[in-house]
Design an enzyme around this catalytic site. Structure first.
Site, PDB file in Angstrom:
ATOM      1  N   GLY A  79       0.799  -1.228   0.000  1.00  0.00           N
ATOM      2  CA  GLY A  79       0.000   0.000   0.000  1.00  0.00           C
ATOM      3  C   GLY A  79       0.825   1.268   0.000  1.00  0.00           C
ATOM      4  O   GLY A  79       0.358   2.322   0.421  1.00  0.00           O
TER       5      GLY A  79
ATOM      6  N   HIS B 169       9.091   7.242  -1.437  1.00  0.00           N
ATOM      7  CA  HIS B 169      10.246   7.723  -0.668  1.00  0.00           C
ATOM      8  C   HIS B 169      10.093   7.072   0.703  1.00  0.00           C
ATOM      9  O   HIS B 169       9.046   7.228   1.339  1.00  0.00           O
ATOM     10  CB  HIS B 169      10.228   9.254  -0.569  1.00  0.00           C
ATOM     11  CG  HIS B 169      11.423   9.824   0.139  1.00  0.00           C
ATOM     12  ND1 HIS B 169      12.451  10.476  -0.530  1.00  0.00           N
ATOM     13  CD2 HIS B 169      11.764   9.832   1.451  1.00  0.00           C
ATOM     14  CE1 HIS B 169      13.368  10.856   0.350  1.00  0.00           C
ATOM     15  NE2 HIS B 169      12.977  10.487   1.556  1.00  0.00           N
TER      16      HIS B 169
ATOM     17  N   HIS C  50       9.455   5.966   4.210  1.00  0.00           N
ATOM     18  CA  HIS C  50       8.913   6.685   5.364  1.00  0.00           C
ATOM     19  C   HIS C  50       8.367   5.695   6.375  1.00  0.00           C
ATOM     20  O   HIS C  50       7.819   4.654   6.002  1.00  0.00           O
ATOM     21  CB  HIS C  50       7.817   7.687   4.946  1.00  0.00           C
ATOM     22  CG  HIS C  50       6.743   7.107   4.087  1.00  0.00           C
ATOM     23  ND1 HIS C  50       6.905   6.853   2.746  1.00  0.00           N
ATOM     24  CD2 HIS C  50       5.477   6.704   4.387  1.00  0.00           C
ATOM     25  CE1 HIS C  50       5.793   6.342   2.250  1.00  0.00           C
ATOM     26  NE2 HIS C  50       4.905   6.235   3.228  1.00  0.00           N
TER      27      HIS C  50
HETATM   28  P1  DGP Z   1       2.071   5.403   2.183  1.00  0.00           P
HETATM   29  O1  DGP Z   1       0.734   4.886   1.776  1.00  0.00           O
HETATM   30  O2  DGP Z   1       2.750   4.492   3.193  1.00  0.00           O
HETATM   31  O3  DGP Z   1       2.943   5.728   0.989  1.00  0.00           O
HETATM   32  O4  DGP Z   1       1.765   6.730   2.982  1.00  0.00           O
HETATM   33  C1  DGP Z   1       1.940   8.012   2.481  1.00  0.00           C
HETATM   34  C2  DGP Z   1       1.439   8.972   3.522  1.00  0.00           C
HETATM   35  O5  DGP Z   1       1.884  10.270   3.172  1.00  0.00           O
HETATM   36  C3  DGP Z   1      -0.073   9.052   3.635  1.00  0.00           C
HETATM   37  O6  DGP Z   1      -0.462   8.682   4.959  1.00  0.00           O
HETATM   38  C4  DGP Z   1      -0.420  10.511   3.373  1.00  0.00           C
HETATM   39  C5  DGP Z   1       0.906  11.217   3.509  1.00  0.00           C
HETATM   40  N1  DGP Z   1       1.101  12.343   2.617  1.00  0.00           N
HETATM   41  C6  DGP Z   1       0.969  12.341   1.262  1.00  0.00           C
HETATM   42  N2  DGP Z   1       1.251  13.558   0.769  1.00  0.00           N
HETATM   43  C7  DGP Z   1       1.591  14.345   1.830  1.00  0.00           C
HETATM   44  C8  DGP Z   1       2.001  15.699   1.961  1.00  0.00           C
HETATM   45  O7  DGP Z   1       2.125  16.456   0.996  1.00  0.00           O
HETATM   46  N3  DGP Z   1       2.255  16.153   3.220  1.00  0.00           N
HETATM   47  C9  DGP Z   1       2.140  15.340   4.319  1.00  0.00           C
HETATM   48  N4  DGP Z   1       2.414  15.890   5.486  1.00  0.00           N
HETATM   49  N5  DGP Z   1       1.765  14.057   4.235  1.00  0.00           N
HETATM   50  C10 DGP Z   1       1.496  13.561   3.008  1.00  0.00           C
END
Ligand code: DGP
Length: 118
Positions: A88, A93, A95
């Site tokens: 998912g 990148h 995280h």
């Molecule tokens: P994943 O599904 O593990 O790739 O989670 C990506 C997460 O990143 C998701 O929970 C929403 C968050 N996210 C996406 N775009 C942004 C953004 O521009 N700023 C922040 N703070 N979070 C973001």
């Protein structure tokens, strides 16, 4: 360039929790728990599949500091990194999701049933 690299470079804003030379932690834009913070490396690493043990050593220390700053160490928290399509992962990148602030559920993780033979 991924959204998170743009955040690292200051081209996009974030609600920062903690930062050092190598890592950055900020609040998730779409929180799934009362506290939902993302910890990322500042260099480009696409997922956990590509990270080295050396970088993970620094990441581990950094996540411990983030958890302490958020005061999550006493009651606990969940640490998740999604990898690839089945995992998912939406942002390519590396995280780590740090989730806490209330008792978290542990169900509905998969679209299909677990294999009973395991
Ligand atoms: P994943 O599904 O593990 O790739 O989670 C990506 C997460 O990143 C998701 O929970 C929403 C968050 N996210 C996406 N775009 C942004 C953004 O521009 N700023 C922040 N703070 N979070 C973001």
């Amino acid at each position: 360039m991924s959204i998170f690299l743009k955040i690292v470079k200051g081209e996009l804003p974030c609600n920062k929790v903690l930062e050092n030379e190598d890592f950055l932690a900020f609040h998730d834009i779409n929180p799934k728990a009362p506290i939902h913070v993302l910890a990322i490396p500042k260099i480009e690493i696409k997922s956990f599949n590509e990270v080295t043990p050396e970088i993970m050593a620094g990441m581990t220390k950094f996540i411990h500091e983030v958890v302490a700053k958020l005061k999550l160490d006493e009651n606990g928290y969940r640490l998740i990194t999604n990898v690839g399509e089945d995992g998912g992962q939406e942002v390519l990148h590396l995280h780590f999701h740090i989730l806490g602030g209330s008792k978290l559920r542990w169900d509905h993780l998969a679209d299909s049933e677990p294999k009973k033979s395991i």
